[in-house]
Design an enzyme around this catalytic site. Sequence first.
Site, PDB file in Angstrom:
ATOM      1  N   GLY A   1       1.029  -0.982  -0.230  1.00  0.00           N
ATOM      2  CA  GLY A   1       0.755   0.144   0.244  1.00  0.00           C
ATOM      3  C   GLY A   1       0.799   1.381   0.174  1.00  0.00           C
ATOM      4  CB  ALA A   2       4.255   1.599  -1.145  1.00  0.00           C
TER       5      ALA A   2
ATOM      6  CG  ASP B   1      -4.728   8.712   1.460  1.00  0.00           C
ATOM      7  OD1 ASP B   1      -4.197  10.164   1.257  1.00  0.00           O
ATOM      8  OD2 ASP B   1      -5.462   8.640   1.207  1.00  0.00           O
TER       9      ASP B   1
ATOM     10  CE  LYS C   1      -7.266   3.146  13.265  1.00  0.00           C
ATOM     11  NZ  LYS C   1      -6.855   3.715  11.880  1.00  0.00           N
TER      12      LYS C   1
ATOM     13  CE  LYS D   1      -0.839  10.631  17.958  1.00  0.00           C
ATOM     14  NZ  LYS D   1      -0.589  11.278  16.712  1.00  0.00           N
TER      15      LYS D   1
ATOM     16  CD  GLU E   1      -8.663  13.033  12.432  1.00  0.00           C
ATOM     17  OE1 GLU E   1      -7.851  12.744  12.014  1.00  0.00           O
ATOM     18  OE2 GLU E   1      -9.123  12.348  12.884  1.00  0.00           O
TER      19      GLU E   1
ATOM     20  CG  ASP F   1     -10.325   6.236  10.707  1.00  0.00           C
ATOM     21  OD1 ASP F   1      -9.795   4.973  10.535  1.00  0.00           O
ATOM     22  OD2 ASP F   1     -10.241   6.880  10.172  1.00  0.00           O
TER      23      ASP F   1
ATOM     24  CG  HIS G   1      -6.829   6.746  17.412  1.00  0.00           C
ATOM     25  ND1 HIS G   1      -5.646   5.186  16.778  1.00  0.00           N
ATOM     26  CD2 HIS G   1      -6.663   7.057  16.000  1.00  0.00           C
ATOM     27  CE1 HIS G   1      -4.948   5.166  15.808  1.00  0.00           C
ATOM     28  NE2 HIS G   1      -5.295   6.204  14.991  1.00  0.00           N
TER      29      HIS G   1
ATOM     30  CE  LYS H   1     -11.300  10.786   9.752  1.00  0.00           C
ATOM     31  NZ  LYS H   1     -10.581  10.873  10.898  1.00  0.00           N
TER      32      LYS H   1
HETATM   33  C1  BG6 Z   1      -5.112   7.453  12.221  1.00  0.00           C
HETATM   34  C2  BG6 Z   1      -6.865   7.669  11.885  1.00  0.00           C
HETATM   35  O1  BG6 Z   1      -5.493   5.859  12.431  1.00  0.00           O
HETATM   36  O2  BG6 Z   1      -5.263   8.650  12.477  1.00  0.00           O
HETATM   37  C3  BG6 Z   1      -7.001   8.807  10.289  1.00  0.00           C
HETATM   38  O3  BG6 Z   1      -7.357   6.244  10.528  1.00  0.00           O
HETATM   39  C4  BG6 Z   1      -7.141   9.453  10.997  1.00  0.00           C
HETATM   40  O4  BG6 Z   1      -8.386   8.999  10.438  1.00  0.00           O
HETATM   41  C5  BG6 Z   1      -5.863   9.778  12.110  1.00  0.00           C
HETATM   42  O5  BG6 Z   1      -6.929  10.941  11.335  1.00  0.00           O
HETATM   43  C6  BG6 Z   1      -4.951  10.585  12.951  1.00  0.00           C
HETATM   44  O6  BG6 Z   1      -4.042  10.205  13.523  1.00  0.00           O
HETATM   45  P1  BG6 Z   1      -3.629  12.014  14.264  1.00  0.00           P
HETATM   46  O7  BG6 Z   1      -1.328  11.806  14.531  1.00  0.00           O
HETATM   47  O8  BG6 Z   1      -3.562  13.077  12.900  1.00  0.00           O
HETATM   48  O9  BG6 Z   1      -3.849  12.735  15.592  1.00  0.00           O
END
Ligand code: BG6
Length: 475
Positions: A11-12, A15, A147, A181, A215, A234, A239, A329
Site C-alpha cells: 500500500g506504498a 495516504d 488498524k 504519542k 480533527e 476508524d 485511538h 472530523k
Molecule cells: C488514523 C485514522 O489512524 O488516525 C485517521 O485512520 C485519523 O482517520 C488519524 O485522521 C489521526 O491521527 P493523528 O496522529 O493525526 O492524530
Amino acid sequence: MHSPFVMTIFGATGDLMRAKLMPALFGLFKQGSLPQDFFIFGFSRREITDQEFYELFPKLNTDPMWGDFIKHLHYQQGTFEDPAGYKELIKKLAAIDEKIGACVTRLFYLATPPDNYEIILDNLKSTKLAEGCGQGSNKWTRIVIEKPFGKNLETAIHLDKKLSDIFEEKQIFRVDHYLGKENVQNMLAFRFANGIFEPVWNNTYIDHIQVTISEKNGIGTRGKFFDGVGNLRDVAQNHLLQLVAAVTMEQPKSFMKEDVRDARAHAIQAITCIEPEKVSEHVVRGQYQSYADEKNVDLGSDTETFVAMKFFMDTPRMKNIPIYARAGKKMKEDVVEISIVFTQTCHVLFKEYGCPEIGNVITIRIQPDEGIRMRFIAKKPGSKLSLEPVEMKFSYQEGFGSRGIDAYEKILLDILNGEQILFNRTDELMSSWKFITTILHGWEKYNPKLVIYEDGSWGPREADDLIKKDGRRWI
Ligand code: BG6
C-alpha cells in the site's frame, strides 16, 4: 543503531504512506537512527518507476538529504492477489541477503485498506516470504498490521487467527500509533511516579472523565477507504479507547512488556458494553454537512464522521464514573485531550463568595502543544474575597525544549528493535471490538438518526445534549 533490515510496505502509494510512514522513515534517517544498510520496498499495484515513486512525496523531496535517502528506497509493482509481484520481491530480497552475506531481517508492513490484509497474508504464506531467508525458520521476519484490525469482533477474530497461523506472537506488531504519542506514554509516569495524584484518581474524587479527538480536516482523498468504515471503527475502536485505557488502567506490576499489556488489556476489558437498546440514548452518530460532496463517497451515504458516547467501567477504581468520549472530523479545532474532572467540593464557607461550577480539572493535552494543565480555584486579587478558577500549565516544549518523538517514528523504532510494549495484544483488541460491535448491533437494529453537523463546529448539538442531560458540559 540497528542491524540491517528490509521493510516491504504494502500500500506504498496510499495516504498512510504519504502522511505518516514515509515522513517518519525519512525523519529517522535524518536523525541517524537507521543502520547503514537498510532497504525499503514500496509494494503497490500502480505501474510506476522508482523515480515516479519518489515523486509521490513532494513535501519531502526538496530536503537536501532526500537524495541520500532514496538510495535505500525501491518500488515493487504488484497486485496483492497475484503471486507474481511477491515472487519478484523474493528475488530482490535474496539478492540483498547475498550482498550483505546474512539473513537480513524482513519486515512486512500492511498499510493497505483492511480488505486486502487476508490476501496479502495468504500470499506471504504461500510464496514462503513469511518464512524469511532461512526458509522453514521464521526467525528473521516480522509482520506489522495497521488498524482497523477487522470490521467487527467476528472479522477481528478471524484475522487474528490467520495471523497466528502464519506468525508467532513475537513477530506480530498490531499498530495503534496513539500508543506512541509522547503524552500517552507519559501517563504511566504522571499517574504512578507522582505520589499526589494516585490517591485521588478514583471514584471517590473523580466526577467524570472526558476524552476528545477533534480533527479539522475532513476525509480528504480517503473517501474510498473511509466511507466503508466510519469514525467509530476508524478512530474510536482504537485511538479513543486507548486514551481511555491510559487514564483508567491500574499500575502495571512492572514495566516489562506483558505486565504493561496486561494492565492495558484489563482496562479495556472492563469497559461496560452499551446494550443495543441503550445505544440511541448513549451514542450520538453525526456526519459533517459537506460529507456528501466528498470524492468517492456513496450517494446518500450514512457513514458517521463523528461519534460521541457515554459509558462506564467496571473496576473498583473507576466504577460509576461516567466517561464521555467523542471523536470527529471537520471539527472546529485540531485537538486531542483528556480531562479528569474532579468532584466540586467547594467548602460551605466559600459558597457566598461564588464557587465556580467546575473546580479541579486535570487536562492532558495529547496534541498539539503536548502538556498538562491543572485547574484549581484561587482568590481573585483585590480587597474582597471572591473566587475564580485558574490554571497551572506544563508544556513539553517549554519544559524539555522538545515536543518529543513523533508517534510513527517511535512505532517504527520499536518495530526495528522487536519491542512490543506499545503494540496491541489480541485480548485488548478483542475487548475493544466487543464494545464497538455491540454499538454496531444497536445501530443495525434500531437505526438511530444520523445527525448532520456544520463543518468547522464542535459536532452536533446532540453531543452537547448527551452530557448536558447529566448536568455537565464539554470542557
Ligand atoms: C488514523 C485514522 O489512524 O488516525 C485517521 O485512520 C485519523 O482517520 C488519524 O485522521 C489521526 O491521527 P493523528 O496522529 O493525526 O492524530
